[in-house]
Design an enzyme around this catalytic site. Structure first.
Site, PDB file in Angstrom:
ATOM      1  N   ASP A 202       0.911  -1.143   0.000  1.00 17.83           N
ATOM      2  CA  ASP A 202       0.000   0.000   0.000  1.00 17.83           C
ATOM      3  C   ASP A 202       0.951   1.193   0.000  1.00 17.83           C
ATOM      4  O   ASP A 202       1.532   1.525   1.038  1.00 17.83           O
ATOM      5  CB  ASP A 202      -0.889   0.019   1.243  1.00 17.83           C
ATOM      6  CG  ASP A 202      -1.917   1.122   1.128  1.00 17.83           C
ATOM      7  OD1 ASP A 202      -1.533   2.261   0.809  1.00 17.83           O
ATOM      8  OD2 ASP A 202      -3.110   0.854   1.346  1.00 17.83           O
ATOM      9  N   HIS A 203       1.131   1.792  -1.173  1.00 20.24           N
ATOM     10  CA  HIS A 203       2.248   2.737  -1.268  1.00 20.24           C
ATOM     11  C   HIS A 203       2.075   3.967  -0.375  1.00 20.24           C
ATOM     12  O   HIS A 203       3.043   4.638  -0.069  1.00 20.24           O
ATOM     13  CB  HIS A 203       2.535   3.115  -2.730  1.00 20.24           C
ATOM     14  CG  HIS A 203       1.612   4.153  -3.285  1.00 20.24           C
ATOM     15  ND1 HIS A 203       0.368   3.850  -3.751  1.00 20.24           N
ATOM     16  CD2 HIS A 203       1.748   5.485  -3.439  1.00 20.24           C
ATOM     17  CE1 HIS A 203      -0.227   4.955  -4.175  1.00 20.24           C
ATOM     18  NE2 HIS A 203       0.593   5.973  -4.002  1.00 20.24           N
ATOM     19  N   HIS A 265      -5.694   2.962   0.858  1.00 19.75           N
ATOM     20  CA  HIS A 265      -4.895   4.102   1.316  1.00 19.75           C
ATOM     21  C   HIS A 265      -5.547   4.877   2.465  1.00 19.75           C
ATOM     22  O   HIS A 265      -4.912   5.181   3.463  1.00 19.75           O
ATOM     23  CB  HIS A 265      -4.638   5.069   0.158  1.00 19.75           C
ATOM     24  CG  HIS A 265      -4.063   4.418  -1.066  1.00 19.75           C
ATOM     25  ND1 HIS A 265      -3.174   3.373  -1.008  1.00 19.75           N
ATOM     26  CD2 HIS A 265      -4.246   4.663  -2.382  1.00 19.75           C
ATOM     27  CE1 HIS A 265      -2.842   3.007  -2.232  1.00 19.75           C
ATOM     28  NE2 HIS A 265      -3.482   3.773  -3.094  1.00 19.75           N
TER      29      HIS A 265
HETATM   30  C1  BG6 Z   1      -3.193   4.720  -6.621  1.00 11.20           C
HETATM   31  C2  BG6 Z   1      -4.530   4.821  -7.290  1.00 11.20           C
HETATM   32  O1  BG6 Z   1      -3.168   3.631  -5.739  1.00 11.20           O
HETATM   33  O2  BG6 Z   1      -2.941   5.915  -5.913  1.00 11.20           O
HETATM   34  C3  BG6 Z   1      -4.598   6.024  -8.207  1.00 11.20           C
HETATM   35  O3  BG6 Z   1      -4.777   3.636  -8.035  1.00 11.20           O
HETATM   36  C4  BG6 Z   1      -4.195   7.271  -7.466  1.00 11.20           C
HETATM   37  O4  BG6 Z   1      -5.881   6.160  -8.757  1.00 11.20           O
HETATM   38  C5  BG6 Z   1      -2.883   7.063  -6.729  1.00 11.20           C
HETATM   39  O5  BG6 Z   1      -4.059   8.307  -8.410  1.00 11.20           O
HETATM   40  C6  BG6 Z   1      -2.557   8.237  -5.843  1.00 11.20           C
HETATM   41  O6  BG6 Z   1      -1.279   8.063  -5.334  1.00 11.20           O
HETATM   42  P1  BG6 Z   1      -0.308   9.287  -5.086  1.00 11.20           P
HETATM   43  O7  BG6 Z   1       0.885   8.708  -4.425  1.00 11.20           O
HETATM   44  O8  BG6 Z   1      -0.021   9.878  -6.432  1.00 11.20           O
HETATM   45  O9  BG6 Z   1      -1.091  10.224  -4.217  1.00 11.20           O
END
Ligand code: BG6
Length: 513
Positions: A202-203, A265
Site C-alpha cells: 500500500d504505497h 490508502h
Molecule cells: C493509486 C490509485 O493507488 O494511488 C490512483 O490507483 C491514485 O488512482 C494514486 O491516483 C494516488 O497516489 P499518489 O501517491 O499519487 O497520491
C-alpha cells in the site's frame, strides 16, 4: 529464516533509536516488466536507491515479461523512463553501473518452462553476482495473472529458499475487489508463499509523512493525552487529485474511488491516526493495533445518508477545459462508477466514541493534496469565548503531500490596545526543517522488503477487514431497488454539494485545502 528474526531486522520507525538493518543482496524479479508501474515507479526507485548508496551492489533486477527483447533493449527502455520519472536527475556514471545489474527474461506467465529457465538463471546470478539465494518476486501484473505465476514459481521450487536465504513476494493492489475475491486471492498466494513471505503493497504507507504519524503521536508527550473523544471534535481525511482517469479506464471502470483509494490508502491512514499505542515497534505489534481500528469501524447500514457517491462531469482544471468521466476513452457513456466519495465513519471504541471521521477522495478536484486534520473541541464558553464571540477550533493538520509537514492552528491576540483574537498557524515543513527531499514511497518499501521488514505492508487480516467494511457500501450502491444516487460534480470543483451537506447536517464544514 525465522520470522521474528526477519522482522526485527529493520524498522523505519526505529530509525534514530537503533541502527537500521541493511537490505540484503538479492535478485528482484519483476513480473510485468514492460508495464507502467515498472517504468514509472519500480526502476526509478531502484535507481535512486542505488544512487543514494542504499543498495548492496549485488542486487540484481530481472524483468520478466512476454515480449521478446534483449537485456540491452530492456536497459535502454528503463534508462529512458528513469530519466523521465526519477526523483533526482540521472547521473550517467551511476546509471552505467546500475544498468549492468538489470536483465530481461522473456516468457509467458503460464509457461512452466520459462520458470525453469528462470530458476537456472537465478542460480547463475547467485554464483556470478553474489545474491546469496535471496529472491524478491514483484507482482506488477493484473490480479488475474497471479495464479499462473504463483503456481509456476512453486513448480520451479522458487517459492522456497535454501537454508539461510529467503524468498519473498510483493503483491501490488488491487488486492481483490471485495471480501470474497480478497480471500480467494489470499488463498491462492498462500498456496505458494506463507504470510511472512508475503508483502502487500500500500504505497501510502511508504510515504514519509504517513510514517511520521506514529512518531508525532507517540514520540511527543503532548498529543497523546488529548487524542480521544474528550478533546477531539472530529477528524477529516482528504485525498484530492486534479488528475482524471488518465487512460486507466480498463481498471477504473471495475474499481471506482471507494475501492481504488478508500479500501486501502485512506483506511490505512485512518488506522495510523486511530490506533492504540503498540506494545513495541515490531511489524506485528503495529499491525495488530491497526487491524483493531478497522475491526471497530461501525458497519455502514445507512449508506444513503452517510456516504456520497460522485462522478465528474465536464469542467475545467487550472482554467483548461476537461471532459466528463463518461467521455473519457474506454469509459462506458452510462458508467455509474464513482470518481468521488465522501463518507462519515465512526470508530466504535472507547477512544473514539462519538467522534465522527469524515473522509473524501476524488479525481478532477481543483487541487491535489492529501491531508489529515484533527479538529479539537472548542475552548469552553467562558472568558474569551462568550457573548457573540466564537473562537475557532484548534486544528492539527498533517499534510501527507505535497508540501509535507504539520501545522497547528491556535488563537492569538492581535497586537494592539484592544482585545482582538485571531487564529494563527504554527507550521513545520519537512523541506525546510530537514533540508532534504523525502525518498519516494516505493524506495522505502522496496528497501524494507529486501530487509525483511513488513511493518509498512498490509497484513492479510487488515486487507480482509477493510473489504468487510467496504462491501456493504458497494452492495447498497448496486442494489436493484432503492440504490443511493450518483451525484455529478463539475471537474475542478470540490465534489457534489451533497458532500458539503454531509458535514453541514452535523454543523461542520470541510477544511479548505
Ligand atoms: C493509486 C490509485 O493507488 O494511488 C490512483 O490507483 C491514485 O488512482 C494514486 O491516483 C494516488 O497516489 P499518489 O501517491 O499519487 O497520491
Amino acid at each position: 529464516m525465522n520470522r521474528d528474526v526477519e522482522q526485527s531486522q529493520a524498522n523505519p520507525l526505529r530509525e534514530g533509536l537503533a541502527s537500521r538493518a541493511v537490505p540484503q543482496p538479492c535478485s528482484v524479479v519483476i513480473f510485468g516488466a514492460t508495464g507502467d508501474l515498472t517504468h514509472r515507479k519500480l526502476i526509478p526507485a531502484l535507481y535512486n536507491l542505488a544512487a543514494d548508496g542504499e543498495l548492496p551492489p549485488a542486487v540484481t533486477v530481472i524483468g520478466f515479461a512476454r515480449r521478446q527483447k534483449s537485456d540491452d533493449d530492456f536497459r535502454r527502455e528503463m534508462e529512458e523512463s528513469t530519466r523521465k520519472f526519477s526523483r533526482q536527475p540521472v547521473r550517467d556514471e551511476i546509471w552505467k553501473t546500475f544498468a549492468q545489474s538489470i536483465f530481461y527474461h522473456q516468457s509467458d506467465f503460464a509457461d512452466e518452462n520459462g520458470f525453469k529457465t528462470l530458476a537456472d538463471r537465478l542460480a547463475r546470478v547467485d554464483k556470478e553476482r553474489g545474491t546469496r539465494g535471496n529472491r524478491l518476486f514483484y507482482f506488477a501484473v493484473a490480479p488475474d495473472q497471479f495464479e499462473p505465476i504463483l503456481e509456476n514459481l512453486k513448480t520451479a521450487g522458487l517459492n522456497q529458499a535454501a537454508e539461510g536465504s529467503w524468498a519473498r513476494v510483493i503483491v501490488e493492489k488491487p488486492f481483490g475487489t471485495d471480501l470474497a475475491s480478497a480471500r480467494e486471492l489470499n488463498r491462492v498466494v498462500h498456496n505458494s508463499f506463507a504470510e511472512n513471505q508475503t508483502y502487500r503493497i500500500d504505497h501510502f504507507l511508504g510515504k514519509e509523512t504517513a510514517q511520521n504519524i506514529l512518531v508525532l503521536r507517540f514520540a511527543n508527550a503532548i498529543f497523546e493525552p488529548l487524542w480521544n473523544t474528550r478533546y477531539i471534535d472530529h477528524v477529516q481525511i482528504t485525498a484530492a487529485e486534479t488528475l482524471g482517469v488518465e487512460g486507466r479506464a480498463g481498471y477504473y471502470e471495475t474499481a471506482g474511488a471507494l475501492r481504488d483509494m478508500v479500501q486501502n490508502h485512506l483506511l490505512q491512514l485512518l488506522c495510523l491516526v486511530g490506533m492504540e499505542p503498540p506494545t513495541d515497534l515490531d511489524a506485528d505489534s503495529i499491525r495488530d493495533e491497526k487491524v483493531k481500528v478497522v475491526r471497530s469501524l461501525r458497519r455502514m447500514s445507512d449508506v444513503e445518508t452517510t456516504v456520497v457517491r460522485g462522478q465528474y462531469a465536464t469542467g475545467a482544471i487550472n482554467g483548461k477545459p476537461v471532459p466528463a468521466y463518461r467521455e473519457e476513452e474506454n469509459v462506458d457513456p452510462k458508467s455509474t462508477i464513482d470518481t468521488f466519495v465522501a463518507l462519515r465513519l465512526q470508530i466504535d471504541n472507547w477512544r473514539w466514541a462519538d467522534v465522527p471521521i469524515y473522509m473524501r477522495v476524488g479525481k478532477r478536484l481543483p487541487k491535489s493534496g492529501t491531508e489529515i486534520s484533527v479538529h479539537f473541541k472548542k475552548a469552553p464558553a467562558v472568558l474569551f469565548n462568550k457573548e457573540n464571540v466564537t473562537l475557532d477550533q484548534n486544528v492539527l493538520v498533517i499534510r501527507i503531500q505535497p508540501d509535507e509537514g504539520i501545522s497547528l492552528r491556535m488563537q492569538a491576540k492581535v497586537p494592539g490596545t484592544s482585545l482582538r483574537i485571531e487564529p494563527v498557524k504554527m507550521d513545520f515543513h519537512y523541506g525546510t526543517s530537514f533540508g532534504k527531499a523525502s525518498p519516494e514511497a516505493y524506495e522505502r518499501l522496496l528497501l524494507d522488503a529486501m530487509s525483511g521488514d513488513a511493518t509498512l505492508f498490509a497484513r492479510r487480516d487488515e486487507v480482509e477487514e477493510a473489504w468487510a467494511f467496504i462491501d456493504p457500501i458497494e452492495e447498497a450502491w448496486h442494489a436493484k431497488v432503492g440504490a443511493p444516487g450518483l451525484y455529478f460534480y463539475p471537474a475542478g470543483s470540490w465534489g457534489p454539494n451533497e458532500a458539503d451537506e454531509l458535514l453541514a447536517r452535523d454543523g461542520r464544514a470541510w477544511r479548505r485545502l
